[in-house]
Scaffold this motif. Structure first.
Motif, PDB file in Angstrom:
ATOM      1  N   SER A   1      -0.818  -7.864  -4.370  1.00 35.88           N
ATOM      2  CA  SER A   1      -1.725  -6.723  -4.401  1.00 35.88           C
ATOM      3  C   SER A   1      -0.926  -5.429  -4.354  1.00 35.88           C
ATOM      4  O   SER A   1       0.040  -5.312  -3.589  1.00 35.88           O
ATOM      5  CB  SER A   1      -2.669  -6.804  -3.192  1.00 35.88           C
ATOM      6  OG  SER A   1      -3.515  -5.692  -3.150  1.00 35.88           O
TER       7      SER A   1
ATOM      8  N   LEU B   1      -3.673   4.141  -4.264  1.00 36.53           N
ATOM      9  CA  LEU B   1      -4.816   5.024  -4.101  1.00 36.53           C
ATOM     10  C   LEU B   1      -4.387   6.419  -3.627  1.00 36.53           C
ATOM     11  O   LEU B   1      -3.482   6.550  -2.814  1.00 36.53           O
ATOM     12  CB  LEU B   1      -5.763   4.398  -3.073  1.00 36.53           C
ATOM     13  CG  LEU B   1      -7.087   5.058  -2.798  1.00 36.53           C
ATOM     14  CD1 LEU B   1      -8.006   4.899  -4.005  1.00 36.53           C
ATOM     15  CD2 LEU B   1      -7.729   4.416  -1.574  1.00 36.53           C
TER      16      LEU B   1
ATOM     17  N   GLU C   1       0.845  -1.193   0.000  1.00 30.69           N
ATOM     18  CA  GLU C   1       0.000   0.000   0.000  1.00 30.69           C
ATOM     19  C   GLU C   1       0.881   1.244   0.000  1.00 30.69           C
ATOM     20  O   GLU C   1       1.749   1.394   0.866  1.00 30.69           O
ATOM     21  CB  GLU C   1      -0.892   0.003   1.234  1.00 30.69           C
ATOM     22  CG  GLU C   1      -1.854  -1.162   1.265  1.00 30.69           C
ATOM     23  CD  GLU C   1      -2.642  -1.228   2.563  1.00 30.69           C
ATOM     24  OE1 GLU C   1      -2.284  -0.536   3.527  1.00 30.69           O
ATOM     25  OE2 GLU C   1      -3.620  -1.985   2.599  1.00 30.69           O
TER      26      GLU C   1
ATOM     27  N   TYR D   1      -0.151   5.020  -0.175  1.00 34.34           N
ATOM     28  CA  TYR D   1      -1.225   6.013  -0.202  1.00 34.34           C
ATOM     29  C   TYR D   1      -0.691   7.431  -0.029  1.00 34.34           C
ATOM     30  O   TYR D   1       0.301   7.649   0.654  1.00 34.34           O
ATOM     31  CB  TYR D   1      -2.199   5.804   0.964  1.00 34.34           C
ATOM     32  CG  TYR D   1      -2.942   4.516   1.026  1.00 34.34           C
ATOM     33  CD1 TYR D   1      -3.358   3.851  -0.102  1.00 34.34           C
ATOM     34  CD2 TYR D   1      -3.260   3.954   2.251  1.00 34.34           C
ATOM     35  CE1 TYR D   1      -4.067   2.667  -0.023  1.00 34.34           C
ATOM     36  CE2 TYR D   1      -3.970   2.769   2.350  1.00 34.34           C
ATOM     37  CZ  TYR D   1      -4.365   2.134   1.214  1.00 34.34           C
ATOM     38  OH  TYR D   1      -5.062   0.964   1.293  1.00 34.34           O
TER      39      TYR D   1
ATOM     40  N   ARG E   1      -5.018  -1.189  -7.479  1.00 37.58           N
ATOM     41  CA  ARG E   1      -5.888  -0.031  -7.243  1.00 37.58           C
ATOM     42  C   ARG E   1      -5.119   1.225  -7.613  1.00 37.58           C
ATOM     43  O   ARG E   1      -4.150   1.575  -6.967  1.00 37.58           O
ATOM     44  CB  ARG E   1      -6.335   0.021  -5.793  1.00 37.58           C
ATOM     45  CG  ARG E   1      -7.312  -1.081  -5.443  1.00 37.58           C
ATOM     46  CD  ARG E   1      -7.759  -1.009  -4.006  1.00 37.58           C
ATOM     47  NE  ARG E   1      -8.559   0.180  -3.790  1.00 37.58           N
ATOM     48  CZ  ARG E   1      -8.815   0.682  -2.586  1.00 37.58           C
ATOM     49  NH1 ARG E   1      -8.343   0.115  -1.502  1.00 37.58           N
ATOM     50  NH2 ARG E   1      -9.552   1.764  -2.456  1.00 37.58           N
TER      51      ARG E   1
ATOM     52  N   ASP F   1      -1.644  -1.253  -4.094  1.00 37.73           N
ATOM     53  CA  ASP F   1      -2.628  -0.199  -3.867  1.00 37.73           C
ATOM     54  C   ASP F   1      -1.936   1.153  -3.915  1.00 37.73           C
ATOM     55  O   ASP F   1      -1.139   1.481  -3.039  1.00 37.73           O
ATOM     56  CB  ASP F   1      -3.298  -0.410  -2.510  1.00 37.73           C
ATOM     57  CG  ASP F   1      -4.563   0.408  -2.370  1.00 37.73           C
ATOM     58  OD1 ASP F   1      -4.679   1.449  -3.046  1.00 37.73           O
ATOM     59  OD2 ASP F   1      -5.425   0.001  -1.595  1.00 37.73           O
TER      60      ASP F   1
END
Length: 109
Positions: free
Chosen positions: A22, A26, A2, A4, A48, A24
């Motif tokens: 995965s 975002l 992730e 972010y 994402r 991410d």
């Protein structure tokens, strides 16, 4: 993985390891995906990229992602989807294109 709310503007070759499942990204400032940015991430199943500033995606950007099941491109500035952009994504089940500026989608194969 992730990542972010960073000030990422261009996504180039992401050498994060070959076993990433995965990704991410975002709420960044991504405007451009380098055509080879995912070449070392063939194991990706979920991506994402929502809430960025993408406006163009090169034809071969996702071509190495044979295991991709879900791709979120929502809340960007995408206007056109190139014919064949998702052609090699045979396992793709969910594609989010909501809240873009789409003017033309010819084929999603």
């Amino acid at each position: 993985i992730e990542i972010y709310h960073k000030d990422i503007r261009i996504l180039e070759d992401l050498n994060l390891g070959s076993n990433i499942y995965s990704l991410d990204l975002l709420n960044n400032q991504i405007e451009l995906l380098d055509e080879n940015c995912f070449k070392s991430l063939e194991s990706l199943v979920f991506i994402r990229l929502a809430s960025n500033k993408l406006n163009k995606i090169y034809l071969n950007t996702f071509s190495v992602l044979k295991n991709l099941i879900e791709l979120d491109l929502g809340k960007n500035r995408i206007q056109f989807i190139l014919n064949g952009l998702f052609q090699n994504l045979n396992r793709l089940e969910k594609l989010y294109l909501n809240q873009n500026y789409l003017k033309s989608i010819k084929y999603l194969s």
